[in-house]
Design a protein around this motif. Structure first.
Motif, PDB file in Angstrom:
ATOM      1  N   SER A   1       0.842  -1.142   0.029  1.00 31.85           N
ATOM      2  CA  SER A   1       0.061   0.103   0.006  1.00 31.85           C
ATOM      3  C   SER A   1       0.851   1.191   0.089  1.00 31.85           C
ATOM      4  N   ALA A   2       2.268   1.110   0.349  1.00 30.77           N
ATOM      5  CA  ALA A   2       3.184   2.273   0.218  1.00 30.77           C
ATOM      6  C   ALA A   2       3.108   2.708  -1.407  1.00 30.77           C
ATOM      7  N   ASP A   3       3.268   3.872  -1.572  1.00 34.11           N
ATOM      8  CA  ASP A   3       3.521   4.590  -2.937  1.00 34.11           C
ATOM      9  C   ASP A   3       4.884   4.304  -3.406  1.00 34.11           C
ATOM     10  N   ARG A   4       5.829   4.238  -2.257  1.00 38.00           N
ATOM     11  CA  ARG A   4       7.484   3.979  -2.712  1.00 38.00           C
ATOM     12  C   ARG A   4       7.983   3.508  -1.541  1.00 38.00           C
ATOM     13  N   ARG A   5       9.093   2.883  -1.742  1.00 41.94           N
ATOM     14  CA  ARG A   5       9.777   2.116  -0.899  1.00 41.94           C
ATOM     15  C   ARG A   5      11.293   2.386  -0.995  1.00 41.94           C
ATOM     16  N   VAL A   6      11.877   2.725   0.136  1.00 44.41           N
ATOM     17  CA  VAL A   6      13.171   3.043   0.074  1.00 44.41           C
ATOM     18  C   VAL A   6      14.005   1.807   0.721  1.00 44.41           C
ATOM     19  N   GLU A   7      14.696   0.856   0.080  1.00 44.00           N
ATOM     20  CA  GLU A   7      15.605   0.111   0.572  1.00 44.00           C
ATOM     21  C   GLU A   7      16.981   0.147   1.062  1.00 44.00           C
ATOM     22  N   SER A   8      16.936   1.219   1.984  1.00 47.82           N
ATOM     23  CA  SER A   8      18.225   1.724   2.391  1.00 47.82           C
ATOM     24  C   SER A   8      18.107   2.658   3.580  1.00 47.82           C
ATOM     25  N   PHE A   9      18.885   2.829   4.385  1.00 45.28           N
ATOM     26  CA  PHE A   9      18.858   3.750   5.561  1.00 45.28           C
ATOM     27  C   PHE A   9      19.716   4.920   5.192  1.00 45.28           C
ATOM     28  N   GLN A  10      20.324   5.135   3.827  1.00 50.03           N
ATOM     29  CA  GLN A  10      20.866   5.932   3.467  1.00 50.03           C
ATOM     30  C   GLN A  10      20.233   7.487   3.194  1.00 50.03           C
ATOM     31  N   PRO A  11      20.563   8.391   3.801  1.00 53.84           N
ATOM     32  CA  PRO A  11      19.776   9.627   4.061  1.00 53.84           C
ATOM     33  C   PRO A  11      19.553  10.395   2.422  1.00 53.84           C
ATOM     34  N   GLN A  12      20.568  10.131   1.625  1.00 55.45           N
ATOM     35  CA  GLN A  12      20.491  10.665   0.593  1.00 55.45           C
ATOM     36  C   GLN A  12      19.376   9.962  -0.386  1.00 55.45           C
ATOM     37  N   LYS A  13      19.298   8.684  -0.297  1.00 52.78           N
ATOM     38  CA  LYS A  13      18.076   8.069  -1.014  1.00 52.78           C
ATOM     39  C   LYS A  13      16.712   8.623  -0.615  1.00 52.78           C
ATOM     40  N   LEU A  14      16.759   8.392   0.797  1.00 50.10           N
ATOM     41  CA  LEU A  14      15.303   9.357   1.029  1.00 50.10           C
ATOM     42  C   LEU A  14      15.140  10.702   0.501  1.00 50.10           C
ATOM     43  N   LEU A  15      16.031  11.744   0.672  1.00 53.84           N
ATOM     44  CA  LEU A  15      15.898  13.032  -0.006  1.00 53.84           C
ATOM     45  C   LEU A  15      15.841  12.847  -1.462  1.00 53.84           C
ATOM     46  N   GLU A  16      16.153  12.100  -1.973  1.00 53.68           N
ATOM     47  CA  GLU A  16      15.970  12.069  -3.445  1.00 53.68           C
ATOM     48  C   GLU A  16      14.674  11.737  -3.749  1.00 53.68           C
ATOM     49  N   THR A  17      14.159  10.812  -2.954  1.00 57.96           N
ATOM     50  CA  THR A  17      12.688  10.203  -3.117  1.00 57.96           C
ATOM     51  C   THR A  17      11.764  11.424  -2.861  1.00 57.96           C
ATOM     52  N   LEU A  18      11.979  12.218  -1.655  1.00 57.97           N
ATOM     53  CA  LEU A  18      11.182  13.507  -1.400  1.00 57.97           C
ATOM     54  C   LEU A  18      11.395  14.328  -2.305  1.00 57.97           C
ATOM     55  N   ARG A  19      12.264  14.688  -2.668  1.00 57.57           N
ATOM     56  CA  ARG A  19      12.652  15.968  -3.811  1.00 57.57           C
ATOM     57  C   ARG A  19      11.961  15.472  -5.014  1.00 57.57           C
ATOM     58  N   ASP A  20      11.807  14.343  -5.359  1.00 56.18           N
ATOM     59  CA  ASP A  20      10.863  13.660  -6.438  1.00 56.18           C
ATOM     60  C   ASP A  20       9.348  14.057  -6.256  1.00 56.18           C
ATOM     61  N   LEU A  21       9.217  14.183  -5.060  1.00 57.09           N
ATOM     62  CA  LEU A  21       7.510  14.178  -4.606  1.00 57.09           C
ATOM     63  C   LEU A  21       7.253  15.641  -5.100  1.00 57.09           C
ATOM     64  N   LYS A  22       8.292  16.389  -4.628  1.00 56.52           N
ATOM     65  CA  LYS A  22       7.907  17.843  -4.669  1.00 56.52           C
ATOM     66  C   LYS A  22       9.165  18.675  -5.392  1.00 56.52           C
ATOM     67  N   PRO A  23       9.116  18.458  -6.761  1.00 60.86           N
ATOM     68  CA  PRO A  23      10.306  18.948  -7.268  1.00 60.86           C
ATOM     69  C   PRO A  23      10.204  20.477  -7.411  1.00 60.86           C
TER      70      PRO A  23
END
Length: 132
Positions: A93-115
């Motif tokens: 049910s999640a829209d995206r999954r980040v399979e990593s605890f690396q902060p940069q991957k999370l930030l990239e995902t969030l920036r993609d949501l709100k470019p």
């Protein structure tokens, strides 16, 4: 400039500051933090106008899939990002999954949501850097 706001659901002890919260705030995002699935549902009912939800995929009180379903019942359009270790519990049910605890991957995902908003934040930071 309106900065995006994310609800971060983290299983860290509430007396400490969430690492994810620090990462997001350093990137100039606003953050509301919950430390359990139950608390997240209560907060989201009170503050549904968040731009997305970032949740730990291994919360102890509510399985991630059940929590994602509950959150989507409150606001079906809210993006839910689950963070888990590779091979961690599934959360369809999640829209995206980040399979990593690396902060940069999370930030990239969030920036993609709100470019657009992310670009404005970066531009503002550059402008401030030049003024100093």
């Amino acid at each position: 400039m309106v900065r995006p706001c994310f609800l971060v659901i983290d299983r860290e002890f509430p007396g400490s500051i969430s690492t994810r919260k620090l990462v997001l705030e350093t990137a100039k995002f606003n953050v509301i933090t919950a430390y359990s699935g139950k608390e997240a549902v209560e907060i989201f009912r009170r503050f549904p106008a968040v731009d997305g939800i970032v949740m730990d995929g291994e919360l102890e009180d509510i399985p991630s899939e059940d929590l994602a379903v509950l959150l989507k019942q409150i606001m079906p359009t809210v993006p839910v990002i689950v963070i888990s270790a590779p091979g961690g519990p599934a959360c369809p049910s999640a829209d995206r999954r980040v399979e990593s605890f690396q902060p940069q991957k999370l930030l990239e995902t969030l920036r993609d949501l709100k470019p657009r908003e992310s670009e404005e934040i970066e531009k503002r930071d550059e402008d401030l850097s030049r003024e100093i």
